[in-house]
Every structure is written in C-alpha cells, then in structure tokens.
Scaffold this active site. Structure first.
Site, PDB file in Angstrom:
ATOM      1  N   CYS A  56       0.819  -1.221   0.000  1.00  0.00           N
ATOM      2  CA  CYS A  56       0.000   0.000   0.000  1.00  0.00           C
ATOM      3  C   CYS A  56       0.850   1.267   0.000  1.00  0.00           C
ATOM      4  O   CYS A  56       1.675   1.467   0.892  1.00  0.00           O
ATOM      5  CB  CYS A  56      -0.884  -0.025   1.241  1.00  0.00           C
ATOM      6  SG  CYS A  56      -1.778   1.504   1.535  1.00  0.00           S
ATOM      7  N   GLU A 143      -5.088   7.754   8.952  1.00  0.00           N
ATOM      8  CA  GLU A 143      -4.880   8.620   7.781  1.00  0.00           C
ATOM      9  C   GLU A 143      -3.378   8.885   7.649  1.00  0.00           C
ATOM     10  O   GLU A 143      -2.782   9.591   8.467  1.00  0.00           O
ATOM     11  CB  GLU A 143      -5.685   9.917   7.958  1.00  0.00           C
ATOM     12  CG  GLU A 143      -5.388  11.008   6.938  1.00  0.00           C
ATOM     13  CD  GLU A 143      -5.425  10.530   5.496  1.00  0.00           C
ATOM     14  OE1 GLU A 143      -6.392   9.846   5.091  1.00  0.00           O
ATOM     15  OE2 GLU A 143      -4.462  10.836   4.763  1.00  0.00           O
ATOM     16  N   SER A 144      -2.782   8.319   6.609  1.00  0.00           N
ATOM     17  CA  SER A 144      -1.318   8.350   6.487  1.00  0.00           C
ATOM     18  C   SER A 144      -0.735   9.762   6.479  1.00  0.00           C
ATOM     19  O   SER A 144       0.337   9.995   7.033  1.00  0.00           O
ATOM     20  CB  SER A 144      -0.892   7.609   5.216  1.00  0.00           C
ATOM     21  OG  SER A 144      -1.398   8.265   4.072  1.00  0.00           O
ATOM     22  N   TYR A 193      -5.214   5.673  -9.108  1.00  0.00           N
ATOM     23  CA  TYR A 193      -6.392   4.877  -8.731  1.00  0.00           C
ATOM     24  C   TYR A 193      -7.609   5.306  -9.541  1.00  0.00           C
ATOM     25  O   TYR A 193      -8.432   4.479  -9.943  1.00  0.00           O
ATOM     26  CB  TYR A 193      -6.688   5.008  -7.229  1.00  0.00           C
ATOM     27  CG  TYR A 193      -5.734   4.197  -6.374  1.00  0.00           C
ATOM     28  CD1 TYR A 193      -6.043   2.892  -6.010  1.00  0.00           C
ATOM     29  CD2 TYR A 193      -4.526   4.736  -5.935  1.00  0.00           C
ATOM     30  CE1 TYR A 193      -5.179   2.136  -5.231  1.00  0.00           C
ATOM     31  CE2 TYR A 193      -3.644   3.992  -5.166  1.00  0.00           C
ATOM     32  CZ  TYR A 193      -3.970   2.695  -4.807  1.00  0.00           C
ATOM     33  OH  TYR A 193      -3.111   1.952  -4.047  1.00  0.00           O
TER      34      TYR A 193
HETATM   35  N1  LIG Z   1      -6.463   8.031   2.974  1.00  0.00           N
HETATM   36  C1  LIG Z   1      -5.960   6.793   3.492  1.00  0.00           C
HETATM   37  C2  LIG Z   1      -6.064   5.714   2.425  1.00  0.00           C
HETATM   38  C3  LIG Z   1      -5.625   4.363   2.880  1.00  0.00           C
HETATM   39  C4  LIG Z   1      -6.066   3.256   1.887  1.00  0.00           C
HETATM   40  O1  LIG Z   1      -6.950   3.484   1.061  1.00  0.00           O
HETATM   41  N2  LIG Z   1      -5.434   2.073   1.976  1.00  0.00           N
HETATM   42  C5  LIG Z   1      -5.827   0.974   1.094  1.00  0.00           C
HETATM   43  C6  LIG Z   1      -4.649   0.139   0.664  1.00  0.00           C
HETATM   44  S1  LIG Z   1      -3.593   0.912  -0.485  1.00  0.00           S
HETATM   45  C7  LIG Z   1      -6.723   0.008   1.857  1.00  0.00           C
HETATM   46  O2  LIG Z   1      -6.388  -0.433   2.941  1.00  0.00           O
HETATM   47  N3  LIG Z   1      -7.853  -0.335   1.263  1.00  0.00           N
HETATM   48  C8  LIG Z   1      -8.771  -1.271   1.825  1.00  0.00           C
HETATM   49  C9  LIG Z   1     -10.060  -1.279   1.091  1.00  0.00           C
HETATM   50  O3  LIG Z   1     -10.213  -0.481   0.155  1.00  0.00           O
HETATM   51  O4  LIG Z   1     -10.919  -2.087   1.444  1.00  0.00           O
HETATM   52  C10 LIG Z   1      -4.524   7.018   3.932  1.00  0.00           C
HETATM   53  O5  LIG Z   1      -3.809   7.760   3.247  1.00  0.00           O
HETATM   54  O6  LIG Z   1      -4.115   6.483   4.954  1.00  0.00           O
END
Ligand SMILES: N[C@@H](CCC(=O)N[C@@H](CS)C(=O)NCC(=O)O)C(=O)O
Length: 320
Positions: A56, A143-144, A193
């Site tokens: 990720c 939130e990263s 994405y």
């Molecule tokens: N805005 C969040 C996005 C985190 C995110 O979307 N992570 C993805 C992996 S790249 C995830 O875990 N997705 C799980 C899902 O969509 O069910 C951040 O920056 O922390």
C-alpha cells in the site's frame, strides 16, 4: 474474534461501488486523533503499534517516516499479507506470505477485526495504515498524511537529537509543501487509482491525461535537483516516492497509465527516484516489489479478473 456481521460491502474490493459516471471517489479516513502532550494520546515508548501493508502506497509513507525518524523501537510494526480478499487485509496466521506477520496483539485474522474491536458498528473501509494504541485498545489514526506528521514531531523527546532534528515538514517550506501535496495527491497519488478503477472510458482518460501533465510538471521541478522543495528531503518527496516507485511495475500495466514509463520517459524523476531508493535505506527497506505486484494484480479482480501477476518489468527498479 472474527465478527459474524456481513461487512462484505466494506471489505470486499470486488464489490466496490463507483459513482454513476463510472469514476472512483476515495472516501475520507475515520480516525483522526493526534499524539500530543496533555491529550488523550501522549507520546510513550511501547504504547503504539503500526499495522501496514508493504503493497500500500499510503501505508508505505508511514513506514518511510518511521524509519527516517528512528522510531523502530518505539513503534513496532506488523505487516499484513498482500492478498486483500473478501474480508480485506489478512494477517499471516490465516494467509502465510513471505514478509507478512501474524497479529502480535490480539491474534486477529484480518485488519477488519481491529476496526470492529474498536467499534462493532464501524461502517467505513478497513484500510491500512492503522496506528494502534495498546493502552486504550483503539485506533489513534488511520490517515497516512496525518500519521507522518505525528511521527515527524510527537516522539522527539524520546529519540536521539540527530533523529529529533530531522524535520520533513519545516515551518519555512510548509506553504510550498502543502501546495505541491494538493495537486500531487489529486492527480498522481490518487490519480493512478482514478485511472485504474474507472468504470468508463471518459473518467479513465481524464485521469490519465492529468497524471502525465503532472509528471511533466514534476520532471521540470526535479531537473537539476535532488528534492522537490528547497534542498532537503520533505514529506512532499515521501508522498511522491511511494507512487513513482510503483509506477513502472504496476500502474503502467495494471492501471493502464501507459503514455510513458518513468524509466524511459522522465530522466529527472527517474534519477530522483533511484537516488532515494538506492542511497537512503528508509526508502529501500520500505519497498517490497513482491508485495506490491502480488497485491494489485491479485486483489483487484474487477481490474484483473484472472489474478495473473505480470512478470515485468525487469528489473523492478534500475540501478543508479
Ligand atoms: N487516505 C488513506 C487511504 C488508505 C487506503 O486506502 N489504503 C488501502 C490500501 S492501499 C486500503 O487499505 N484499502 C482497503 C479497502 O479499500 O478495502 C490514507 O492515506 O491512509
């Protein structure tokens, strides 16, 4: 501790819903607490835990920053398997994969279980990264972009001065960093994405042209320079790196971002990328091409129903 509630609309990316026009809209993160003096969450050794996927890009931002700031002993990390399936991200206890770990705290089977432990009625996505509080058994922040700012300053009293003095969001450059982050997030980090998940030709093309327009702009900014802002490494570099390092191996093919590659189309970006990767262990040790490639090609079955993982490009990243 596996829940019996049907959370498949939240956890199963195969059931992802797009906007009526076929475009992908990323929802905001749910847990937004800060680690600070006099707050509910204070900086302490052995209190927090970081859950990530090496696949990720958002989670990788936090891994890079954790390493840069020398927080390895203060905030241990657990890596999930790259096979994000029906129940979301699994731990190695249910899906063994080289480099993945079981959950050391609760022996959870999936990241989902942690979210439901905090709130059984949680109704948003089960995303990584997760910054976990072992004392209150809850999620501090998922939130990263905020976790990296927490790491940048919150633990400075607990780390050696040479690490404490590293500042990836310096006061004098904040305006410039914020401005770059805004368009880089929209057209590059999240742009890939938007291209890859698009369910119609028009939103796909719109996203792809915007990505390459931004790459052209970044190429000019990085010509003759090692870093995006000033002459020091900032969060703007970290946030861009995680997307650029995945670009040729995944986004060109899987997400159809194929007007150009980084290695053949963008000499300055390519040099910037390789210098960070090969000269700075925080970047190299946080990048795992096996997790990256397997995750995207295997998990996103709407994009790639056969789950076949593309073999190229070789090498994943070129030498300097
Ligand atoms: N805005 C969040 C996005 C985190 C995110 O979307 N992570 C993805 C992996 S790249 C995830 O875990 N997705 C799980 C899902 O969509 O069910 C951040 O920056 O922390």
């Amino acid at each position: 501790m596996t829940s019996t509630r049907d959370t498949s609309l939240q956890s199963d990316i195969g059931k992802m819903k797009l906007e009526p026009d076929g475009s992908f809209n990323r929802l905001p993160s749910s847990f937004r607490n800060w680690i600070q003096k006099d707050g509910q969450f204070t900086a302490e050794r052995d209190r927090y835990h970081l859950y990530v996927s090496l696949a990720c890009p958002w989670a990788t931002r936090t891994l890079i920053t954790r390493k840069l700031k020398g927080l390895e002993d203060i905030i241990p990390v657990t890596v999930v398997s790259p096979h994000m399936g029906e129940f979301g991200w699994p731990f190695a206890s249910v899906d063994p994969f080289p480099g993945a770990n079981p959950d050391p705290l609760y022996n959870a089977q999936h990241i989902r279980d942690l979210y439901l432990k905090v709130n059984p009625h949680y109704d948003a996505k089960f995303t990584v990264p997760v910054l976990w509080d072992k004392k209150l058994h809850t999620i501090v922040n998922n939130e990263s972009s905020e976790i990296i700012r927490i790491f940048n300053t919150a633990f400075n009293d607990l780390i050696p001065p040479d690490k404490a003095s590293i500042d990836i969001y310096p006061e004098q450059h904040r305006k410039e960093i914020d401005a770059i982050n805004e368009w880089v997030y929209d057209t590059v980090n999240n742009g890939v994405y938007k291209a890859g998940f698009a369910g119609a030709q028009e939103p796909y093309e719109k996203a792809v042209y915007a990505i390459f327009e931004s790459l052209d702009r970044l190429e000019k900014m990085l010509t003759g320079k090692d870093y995006l802002v000033g002459d020091t490494l900032t969060e703007a570099d970290i946030r861009l790196f995680v997307t650029i390092v995945r670009f040729d191996p995944v986004y060109v093919g899987h997400f159809k971002c194929n007007l150009r590659t980084i290695r053949n189309g963008y000499p300055a970006l390519h040099t910037w990328l390789r210098k960070l990767y090969w000269n700075n262990d925080a970047f190299r040790s946080s990048t795992d091409f096996e997790h990256i490639k397997v995750h995207y090609y295997w998990s996103q079955t709407k994009v790639n129903p056969t789950r076949i993982v593309a073999v190229g490009p070789t090498p994943d990243i070129e030498p300097l």
